[in-house]
Structures are given as structure tokens and as C-alpha cells.
Write an enzyme that holds these catalytic residues in place. Structure first.
Site, PDB file in Angstrom:
ATOM      1  N   THR A 187       0.894  -0.922   0.117  1.00  0.00           N
ATOM      2  CA  THR A 187       0.458   0.445  -0.060  1.00  0.00           C
ATOM      3  C   THR A 187       1.069   1.712  -0.052  1.00  0.00           C
ATOM      4  O   THR A 187       2.039   1.550  -0.272  1.00  0.00           O
ATOM      5  CB  THR A 187      -1.313  -0.237   1.185  1.00  0.00           C
ATOM      6  OG1 THR A 187      -2.003   0.808   0.950  1.00  0.00           O
ATOM      7  CG2 THR A 187      -0.487  -0.318   2.691  1.00  0.00           C
ATOM      8  N   LYS A 207       2.943   1.268  -3.870  1.00  0.00           N
ATOM      9  CA  LYS A 207       2.502   0.207  -4.947  1.00  0.00           C
ATOM     10  C   LYS A 207       3.536   0.722  -6.332  1.00  0.00           C
ATOM     11  O   LYS A 207       3.140  -0.543  -7.151  1.00  0.00           O
ATOM     12  CB  LYS A 207       1.224   1.296  -4.736  1.00  0.00           C
ATOM     13  CG  LYS A 207      -0.397   0.131  -3.995  1.00  0.00           C
ATOM     14  CD  LYS A 207      -1.821   0.709  -4.209  1.00  0.00           C
ATOM     15  CE  LYS A 207      -1.792   0.068  -2.826  1.00  0.00           C
ATOM     16  NZ  LYS A 207      -3.615   0.765  -3.447  1.00  0.00           N
ATOM     17  N   ASP A 227      -7.494  -3.540  -6.692  1.00  0.00           N
ATOM     18  CA  ASP A 227      -7.398  -2.114  -6.941  1.00  0.00           C
ATOM     19  C   ASP A 227      -8.826  -2.667  -8.253  1.00  0.00           C
ATOM     20  O   ASP A 227      -9.994  -1.911  -7.914  1.00  0.00           O
ATOM     21  CB  ASP A 227      -7.120  -1.086  -7.064  1.00  0.00           C
ATOM     22  CG  ASP A 227      -6.974  -1.065  -5.384  1.00  0.00           C
ATOM     23  OD1 ASP A 227      -7.598  -1.554  -4.300  1.00  0.00           O
ATOM     24  OD2 ASP A 227      -5.346  -0.711  -5.858  1.00  0.00           O
ATOM     25  N   GLY A 231      -3.728   9.401  -8.435  1.00  0.00           N
ATOM     26  CA  GLY A 231      -2.857   8.745  -7.849  1.00  0.00           C
ATOM     27  C   GLY A 231      -2.501   7.263  -8.001  1.00  0.00           C
ATOM     28  O   GLY A 231      -2.983   6.603  -9.311  1.00  0.00           O
ATOM     29  N   ASN A 282      -6.383  16.847 -11.969  1.00  0.00           N
ATOM     30  CA  ASN A 282      -5.783  16.925 -10.964  1.00  0.00           C
ATOM     31  C   ASN A 282      -5.389  17.817 -10.211  1.00  0.00           C
ATOM     32  O   ASN A 282      -4.967  19.283 -11.355  1.00  0.00           O
ATOM     33  CB  ASN A 282      -5.077  15.890 -11.041  1.00  0.00           C
ATOM     34  CG  ASN A 282      -3.861  15.233  -9.591  1.00  0.00           C
ATOM     35  OD1 ASN A 282      -4.244  14.822  -8.996  1.00  0.00           O
ATOM     36  ND2 ASN A 282      -2.955  15.309 -10.152  1.00  0.00           N
ATOM     37  N   ARG A 320       0.715  14.984 -12.973  1.00  0.00           N
ATOM     38  CA  ARG A 320       0.759  14.033 -12.791  1.00  0.00           C
ATOM     39  C   ARG A 320      -0.402  13.236 -13.822  1.00  0.00           C
ATOM     40  O   ARG A 320      -0.399  12.632 -13.845  1.00  0.00           O
ATOM     41  CB  ARG A 320       0.116  13.725 -11.383  1.00  0.00           C
ATOM     42  CG  ARG A 320       0.511  12.802 -10.691  1.00  0.00           C
ATOM     43  CD  ARG A 320       0.803  12.780  -9.634  1.00  0.00           C
ATOM     44  NE  ARG A 320       0.829  11.284  -8.030  1.00  0.00           N
ATOM     45  CZ  ARG A 320       0.559  11.274  -7.275  1.00  0.00           C
ATOM     46  NH1 ARG A 320      -0.221  12.259  -6.813  1.00  0.00           N
ATOM     47  NH2 ARG A 320       0.763   9.747  -6.789  1.00  0.00           N
ATOM     48  N   GLY A 366     -16.287   3.930  -1.080  1.00  0.00           N
ATOM     49  CA  GLY A 366     -15.609   3.087  -1.196  1.00  0.00           C
ATOM     50  C   GLY A 366     -15.108   1.244  -0.747  1.00  0.00           C
ATOM     51  O   GLY A 366     -14.243   0.509  -1.003  1.00  0.00           O
TER      52      GLY A 366
HETATM   53  P1  NDP Z   1      -2.314   9.026  -3.857  1.00  0.00           P
HETATM   54  O1  NDP Z   1      -1.365  10.074  -2.698  1.00  0.00           O
HETATM   55  O2  NDP Z   1      -1.653   8.081  -4.565  1.00  0.00           O
HETATM   56  O3  NDP Z   1      -2.921  10.334  -4.666  1.00  0.00           O
HETATM   57  C1  NDP Z   1      -3.420  10.821  -3.694  1.00  0.00           C
HETATM   58  C2  NDP Z   1      -4.743  12.005  -4.457  1.00  0.00           C
HETATM   59  O4  NDP Z   1      -5.187  12.999  -3.752  1.00  0.00           O
HETATM   60  C3  NDP Z   1      -3.705  12.863  -5.948  1.00  0.00           C
HETATM   61  O5  NDP Z   1      -4.302  13.064  -7.151  1.00  0.00           O
HETATM   62  C4  NDP Z   1      -2.791  13.963  -5.057  1.00  0.00           C
HETATM   63  O6  NDP Z   1      -3.054  15.458  -6.262  1.00  0.00           O
HETATM   64  C5  NDP Z   1      -5.059  14.292  -4.649  1.00  0.00           C
HETATM   65  N1  NDP Z   1      -4.820  15.216  -3.303  1.00  0.00           N
HETATM   66  C6  NDP Z   1      -4.333  14.998  -2.272  1.00  0.00           C
HETATM   67  N2  NDP Z   1      -4.336  16.207  -1.040  1.00  0.00           N
HETATM   68  C7  NDP Z   1      -4.595  16.697  -2.066  1.00  0.00           C
HETATM   69  C8  NDP Z   1      -5.435  18.154  -1.900  1.00  0.00           C
HETATM   70  N3  NDP Z   1      -5.757  19.151  -0.767  1.00  0.00           N
HETATM   71  N4  NDP Z   1      -5.834  19.030  -2.579  1.00  0.00           N
HETATM   72  C9  NDP Z   1      -6.243  18.128  -4.479  1.00  0.00           C
HETATM   73  N5  NDP Z   1      -6.068  17.105  -4.284  1.00  0.00           N
HETATM   74  C10 NDP Z   1      -5.193  16.405  -3.456  1.00  0.00           C
HETATM   75  O7  NDP Z   1      -3.564   8.151  -3.299  1.00  0.00           O
HETATM   76  P2  NDP Z   1      -4.078   6.555  -3.491  1.00  0.00           P
HETATM   77  O8  NDP Z   1      -4.341   7.800  -4.647  1.00  0.00           O
HETATM   78  O9  NDP Z   1      -3.493   5.486  -3.460  1.00  0.00           O
HETATM   79  O10 NDP Z   1      -5.578   6.529  -2.803  1.00  0.00           O
HETATM   80  C11 NDP Z   1      -6.070   8.201  -3.208  1.00  0.00           C
HETATM   81  C12 NDP Z   1      -7.533   8.015  -2.117  1.00  0.00           C
HETATM   82  O11 NDP Z   1      -8.102   6.869  -2.713  1.00  0.00           O
HETATM   83  C13 NDP Z   1      -7.296   7.165  -0.602  1.00  0.00           C
HETATM   84  O12 NDP Z   1      -8.152   8.335  -0.004  1.00  0.00           O
HETATM   85  C14 NDP Z   1      -7.270   6.364  -0.565  1.00  0.00           C
HETATM   86  O13 NDP Z   1      -7.301   5.694   0.913  1.00  0.00           O
HETATM   87  C15 NDP Z   1      -8.703   5.507  -1.252  1.00  0.00           C
HETATM   88  N6  NDP Z   1      -8.077   4.249  -2.065  1.00  0.00           N
HETATM   89  C16 NDP Z   1      -9.465   3.405  -1.614  1.00  0.00           C
HETATM   90  C17 NDP Z   1      -9.406   2.452  -1.995  1.00  0.00           C
HETATM   91  C18 NDP Z   1     -10.550   1.859  -1.707  1.00  0.00           C
HETATM   92  O14 NDP Z   1     -10.248  -0.110  -2.092  1.00  0.00           O
HETATM   93  N7  NDP Z   1     -11.624   1.757  -1.480  1.00  0.00           N
HETATM   94  C19 NDP Z   1      -8.842   1.765  -2.985  1.00  0.00           C
HETATM   95  C20 NDP Z   1      -7.366   2.718  -3.624  1.00  0.00           C
HETATM   96  C21 NDP Z   1      -7.420   4.468  -2.584  1.00  0.00           C
HETATM   97  P3  NDP Z   1      -1.832  15.350  -6.278  1.00  0.00           P
HETATM   98  O15 NDP Z   1      -0.653  14.263  -7.210  1.00  0.00           O
HETATM   99  O16 NDP Z   1      -1.727  16.355  -6.667  1.00  0.00           O
HETATM  100  O17 NDP Z   1      -0.780  15.520  -5.072  1.00  0.00           O
END
Ligand code: NDP
Length: 306
Positions: free
Chosen positions: A62, A66, A102, A129, A151, A156, A243
């Protein structure tokens, strides 16, 4: 010999996966422990090597590992290769196989959200992400014709679009800058809206003001909680889902890969709900106080006191 499955992340304390996987092993009479390993990126390669030992059945991977795990395993499944991300590792003898469950987890969540309606063809995805990669690949392979990714850091989202270049060659996959007017214009043209950002995970923020959300959208938040985003979308007249289904079904798929058995879905869902009632919202696990303290420590069995 008691087998071991480990969740490798940073941080991993209070993981929802721990709650459901250990209960599933116990319920199915599988002599295995599900352990939480908090490992900093610098320790990742050695940690993955350790999994080649006979006592390991496999692992979950995680945040933030990943993508970094991809070059450390011996073989990737199609979904892991396509997304460039691994969330589950299995063994073939001492060889390590990287999977991305996922993707099937998202497909189940999408199917449930769409219900009896015809599968839509247009989607807007917020975030770029690891979670967004599974979502976008799920949408591409589901036959969506237009997917727009917003994004905060546009580069990204552009990287994500470039990554899927070949698998998305038959459809329109676009990255767009995070401006409310552009998001509003795209929402007017779409049917599916997915929040794959972590906005709303730790507080009551929302990625999109409620007044921008048109009625009758199908709205999914990957966060396992009734976020402000979902409350606003529901108030606007949308059909919403959190989720839970994605989390449950990615875990069920991983369980079957490790054990060869169907997952006890009802039990796993109950354990997830209990963990949520206890305040855990993240699929990945959340720091319990000082997360760094666990980094060099011994593995922690899921559910055990830290
Ligand atoms: P990552 O850390 O890889 O990506 C985070 C994402 O959130 C990026 O696009 C980032 O943008 C954006 N972000 C974070 N903070 C801000 C902010 N303040 N303003 C704007 N954009 C923001 O995380 P993941 O992709 O792995 O996870 C994302 C979410 O999905 C989490 O909440 C996680 O718990 C959930 N998730 C749920 C799953 C499930 O099975 N239900 C499976 C996988 C994830 P930037 O690139 O610009 O920083």
C-alpha cells in the site's frame, strides 16, 4: 507451519485490511497470520526479498509503495503491468508475482453503482494517484469512450494519460487543469464522477463544491466513509456510493489469490464495518500516534496492540 501474509506500507497502523483478512483466515481454518509491516521506502527492496522465504504466502502493498514494488517482483499480471502498480503479491515457489486487485475491486464498485442502468460511456475522475490508475484502467477496459482526469498537479494527470496511451488508443482519455469552471463544464457532459483524491479522508473537505455537481450523476468516492463530497452529491440528486465495495472486493480477490479459496465476503464486510465504526476510514491504514516509531520495529500482527 503457520504461514504469514504481510501488509507493507508506510504507515500501516489501524489498517482496514488487517481487520478483514485475519478474520477471513481464521474463519476458513487457514493457519496464517496477517501482519502489518511499516517499512520506509529505503527498506522496501530488502523487505520484498524476505517474502521469498518459505513461511510467506504473500503480501499486500500500500501507500507509498505500490509503484516502487513493480521492478522488485519477478512477474506482473496484466492489470499490474497496465496500471504500473502492485497491491498484492503471491508466490510461485520462491518467485514473486505482482497483482493489482484494486482494478477488479473498482469494477465491482462501478457495477453496483450503475445497477440495472446501461453502463455509461463518459466519466470524470478526480485525482491521478495509484487509486486513480486502477479506476482509469477499469473504465478503459469497461468500454468507456471518454474519460477526463483532473488533478491538482496537472503534470501527474498528464503522466497518467501518457502511461495509458496504448490501452486507451481507441477512446478519448484527457488530462485537464483543476479549475472549477472547467470541472463544471465537464460535469455537465458526464454521467459518472469518481473521487480518487484523498480530499475528505482526514477532514471534512470536498474536492468539488456541491453547487457544481449536476443532478442524476453516478458518484463514487474511493474513501470508505460518508464524505462531504458524497453528502453534497446526494443532496444534488445524484446516486452515490463510498469506497466500501472496492475495498472489500480488492481484499476478497487477494484472499483468493493467496489461499485458492472463495473469500467469506459477508464476514469480511462485517469486519470492515466494525473497523469503520471504530473510526478507521483509510483503505491503507492510518498512523496511530507516531507512525515512524514502528518503522524499524518487529512486525505487528493485525489487531494486536501497537
Ligand atoms: P495517492 O497518494 O497516490 O494520490 C492522492 C491523490 O489525491 C492525488 O491525485 C493528489 O493530487 C490528491 N490530493 C491529495 N490532497 C489533495 C489536496 N489537498 N488538493 C487536491 N488534491 C489532493 O493516493 P491513492 O491514489 O492511493 O489514494 C487516493 C484515495 O483513494 C485515498 O483516500 C485512498 O484511501 C483511496 N483508495 C481507496 C481504495 C479502496 O479500495 N476503496 C483503493 C485505493 C485508494 P496531487 O497529485 O496533485 O498531489
Amino acid at each position: 507451519m503457520t504461514k504469514r501474509v504481510v501488509l507493507i506500507g508506510h504507515p500501516v497502523a489501524h489498517s482496514l485490511s488487517g481487520a478483514m483478512q485475519q478474520a477471513a483466515f481464521d474463519d476458513q481454518g487457514i493457519d496464517a497470520t496477517y501482519e502489518l509491516w511499516d517499512r520506509a521506502p529505503i527498506a522496501l527492496a530488502d523487505t520484498i526479498e524476505e517474502l521469498r522465504g518459505d513461511d510467506y504466502l504473500g503480501a499486500n502493498v500500500t501507500i507509498p509503495h505500490k509503484e516502487r514494488v513493480v521492478p522488485l517482483v519477478d512477474r506482473l499480471t496484466e492489470e499490474a503491468h497496465a496500471t504500473g502498480a502492485v497491491n498484492t503479491i503471491t508466490k510461485e515457489g520462491k518467485r514473486l508475482v505482482g497483482h493489482n486487485t484494486d482494478v477488479p475491486g473498482f469494477r465491482v464498485a462501478l457495477d453496483r453503482l450503475v445497477g440495472k442502468q446501461k453502463m455509461p460511456r463518459h466519466a470524470v475522475v478526480l485525482g491521478a494517484g495509484g487509486g486513480a490508475r486502477a479506476v482509469v484502467y477499469g473504465l478503459i477496459t469497461e468500454g468507456f469512450q471518454r474519460v477526463v482526469v483532473f488533478n491538482r498537479h496537472l503534470h501527474r494527470a498528464e503522466g497518467l494519460v501518457k502511461h495509458f496511451g496504448r490501452s486507451a488508443s481507441h477512446m478519448e482519455l484527457r488530462a485537464m487543469p483543476w479549475h472549477e469552471s472547467i470541472i463544471e463544464a465537464e460535469l455537465a457532459k458526464t454521467k459518472v464522477l469518481v473521487n480518487a483524491t484523498s480530499i475528505g479522508l482526514a477532514d471534512d473537505q470536498t474536492p468539488v463544491p456541491g453547487e457544481l455537481i449536476p443532478p442524476e450523476l453516478l458518484v463514487l468516492d474511493l474513501i470508505y466513509s460518508r464524505t462531504r463530497f458524497l453528502r453534497d452529491a446526494e443532496a444534488a440528486g445524484c446516486t452515490v456510493s463510498d469506497g466500501e465495495q472496492m475495498l472489500l472486493h480488492q481484499g476478497a480477490a487477494a484472499f483468493t489469490l493467496w489461499t485458492g479459496k472463495p473469500a467469506p465476503l459477508e464476514l469480511m464486510q462485517r469486519k470492515l464495518k466494525e473497523a469503520r465504526a471504530g473510526g478507521v476510514r483509510s483503505a491503507e491504514g492510518e498512523p496511530a500516534g507516531d507512525a515512524s516509531a514502528a518503522t524499524e520495529g518487529a512486525p505487528t500482527r493485525a489487531g494486536a496492540p501497537e
